[in-house]
Enzyme design. Structure first.
Site, short mmCIF file in Angstrom:
data_model
loop_
_atom_site.label_atom_id
_atom_site.label_comp_id
_atom_site.label_asym_id
_atom_site.label_seq_id
_atom_site.Cartn_x
_atom_site.Cartn_y
_atom_site.Cartn_z
N GLY A 94 19.26 68.06 13.93
CA GLY A 94 17.76 68.25 13.86
C GLY A 94 17.32 69.15 12.64
N GLY A 104 23.38 63.63 13.61
CA GLY A 104 24.54 63.79 14.68
C GLY A 104 25.31 62.58 14.99
N LYS A 106 15.34 54.74 15.31
CA LYS A 106 13.92 54.60 15.17
C LYS A 106 12.93 54.95 13.85
CE LYS A 106 13.18 56.32 19.89
NZ LYS A 106 12.74 57.40 20.50
N ARG A 160 32.80 73.53 15.64
CA ARG A 160 31.65 74.63 15.28
C ARG A 160 32.16 75.56 15.65
NH1 ARG A 160 26.20 72.06 18.35
NH2 ARG A 160 25.54 70.89 16.50
P1 ADP Z 1 21.50 60.23 13.55
O1 ADP Z 1 21.83 61.11 14.89
O2 ADP Z 1 22.85 60.16 12.72
O3 ADP Z 1 20.23 60.61 12.71
P2 ADP Z 1 20.03 58.13 15.11
O4 ADP Z 1 20.14 59.12 16.04
O5 ADP Z 1 18.93 57.84 14.21
O6 ADP Z 1 21.18 58.69 13.95
O7 ADP Z 1 20.54 56.97 15.48
C1 ADP Z 1 21.93 56.40 16.05
C2 ADP Z 1 21.97 55.27 16.86
O8 ADP Z 1 21.31 54.19 16.36
C3 ADP Z 1 23.24 54.81 17.13
O9 ADP Z 1 23.39 55.22 18.72
C4 ADP Z 1 23.43 53.39 17.14
O10 ADP Z 1 24.01 52.70 18.10
C5 ADP Z 1 21.83 53.06 17.05
N1 ADP Z 1 21.59 51.70 16.33
C6 ADP Z 1 22.10 51.62 15.15
N2 ADP Z 1 21.65 50.35 14.69
C7 ADP Z 1 21.12 49.69 15.81
C8 ADP Z 1 20.66 48.27 15.93
N3 ADP Z 1 20.52 47.52 15.10
N4 ADP Z 1 19.94 48.21 17.17
C9 ADP Z 1 20.05 49.08 17.90
N5 ADP Z 1 20.68 50.39 17.87
C10 ADP Z 1 20.95 50.55 16.69
MG MG Z 2 20.84 60.85 16.74
#
Ligand code: ADP
Ligand code: MG
Length: 380
Positions: free
Chosen positions: A360, A337, A185, A36
């Site tokens: 975010g 992230g 989620k 950053r």
């Molecule tokens: P980002 O930060 O890129 O928006 P998220 O925070 O929504 O992504 O999700 C990331 C997390 O989702 C990772 O830590 C990963 O381990 C978890 N994840 C991905 N697939 C699965 C799964 N099938 N079961 C449980 N956790 C998962």
């Molecule tokens: Mg995340």
């Protein structure tokens, strides 16, 4: 670009107050990852090279509750000095041609968007610049209230780049436009999905999120992670996709284990997940399917890892999609992230068109929200 940028502003002889995002990970009093800081260098150099009388940088780091010596910006000032090859003092009152103010969150006024605190900050400059895209979804004093006191409120280069690439996805993405969504989620991503359904040709869904969708279709998901209270939402999204004629692709095979831990025995389950097993990554058939859709795409948005990529046993889906995108010729935008961490881990960050620095902030932008810190910048 509809917003004023530092390219449009004559800063000669002016004092420039710059909000940067130096919220970097610190470990044992040292900067652990300086990405950053490096991302802000073009803006800082531009202002100095164009004759600004004084450049005053400001940032927060971490979540201090009042003054907290362990969250001083001192190590950040030191790293910035190294990167620029000149000294950048950490100060309470601006001095010299370049300096950095102490952690903004040491003052409770910052997060309260307090006007009196903002006014004190504003006294440090004649021109305001925001280069901290990643903090621009927060109406905090240094991002929002402070701008009331400036006639010229310009975007820095990093901010400009973020706005340009992310707006392109919202306004006129080159078609076909395919989005890959994953992560943990559905509830985090509902608003993004709804926004994407108006724009994309195909939506590829992996990660834990896929299991809430599958369960909502009565497909057995074993012990996979499901948001029981979002099954209705998932059904509604599936219907909306159908109506919008968006091709929604769910994984058709799954790498499963008893627990989401390293060293577990894994199996490959087709179509559904058997009882007692957790789906932790998309399988090879799904990777092939996803790649088939991505092959056609001229624009790709990727948000959310397709499996538990942090654990080698469950990282292949995410890695294969990352490697495929690295070679694919299209506009490729990566946000979120953990997704950014994944493309870094698999060594393909440089092969993407744009990797957003705002977790975010990027998600909120793609939900179609106007970010408070961008809304207040001057129009051109
Ligand atoms: P980002 O930060 O890129 O928006 P998220 O925070 O929504 O992504 O999700 C990331 C997390 O989702 C990772 O830590 C990963 O381990 C978890 N994840 C991905 N697939 C699965 C799964 N099938 N079961 C449980 N956790 C998962
Ligand atoms: Mg995340």
């Amino acid at each position: 670009m509809k917003k004023l940028t530092i390219r449009d502003v004559d800063v000669r002889g002016k004092r420039v107050l710059v909000r940067v995002d130096f919220n970097v990970p610190l470990k044992d009093g040292a900067v652990e990852d300086d990405t950053r800081i490096r991302e802000s260098l073009p803006t800082i150099r531009h202002l100095l090279d164009n004759g600004a009388a004084q450049v005053v940088l400001m940032s927060h780091v971490g979540r201090p509750k009042g003054k907290d010596a362990s969250l001083s910006l001192k190590p950040i000032a030191e790293r910035l000095s190294q990167l620029l090859g000149r000294s950048v003092p950490l100060v309470d009152q601006p001095s010299g041609d370049l300096c950095l103010l102490e952690n903004l969150r040491f003052d409770p006024g910052e997060e309260k968007n307090d006007e009196a605190f903002a006014k004190r900050l504003a006294a440090c400059g004649d021109v305001y610049v925001n280069d901290g895209f990643a903090v621009s979804h927060r109406a905090h004093a240094s991002v929002h209230a402070v701008t009331k006191f400036f006639q010229i409120r310009a975007a820095g280069f990093l901010m400009e780049k973020e706005i340009e690439y992310l707006s392109r996805l919202m306004e006129n993405p080159e078609k076909p436009y395919v989005a890959v969504l994953g992560g943990s989620k559905v509830s985090d991503k509902i608003l993004i999905i709804e926004n994407l359904l108006k724009r994309v040709d195909a939506l590829l869904i992996g990660g834990a999120m896929a299991y809430t969708f599958m369960k909502s279709m009565n497909i057995p998901v074993g012990a996979s992670r499901v948001e029981e209270d979002r099954l209705d939402v998932a059904r509604r999204i599936l219907e909306a996709a159908d109506q919008a004629k968006v091709k929604l692709v769910l994984p058709k095979d799954h790498v499963v284990a008893r627990k989401p831990e390293a060293g577990q025995r894994t199996e490959l389950h087709d179509n559904s997940v058997l009882e007692g097993w957790m789906g932790l990554d998309i399988g090879p058939k799904s990777v092939f399917d996803f790649q088939g859709e991505l092959k056609k795409a001229k624009t790709v948005l990727w948000n959310g890892p397709l499996g538990v990529f942090e654990i080698p046993e469950f990282s292949n889906g995410t890695r294969h999609i990352a490697e495929f995108l690295a070679k694919h010729n299209a506009t490729k935008i990566v946000g979120g992230g953990d997704t950014v961490a994944a493309v870094e881990k698999f060594g393909v960050k440089d092969r993407m068109t744009h990797v957003s620095t705002g977790g975010g902030a990027c998600l909120e932008f793609l939900e179609g929200k106007e970010l408070p810190g961008i809304a207040v910048l001057s129009d051109r």
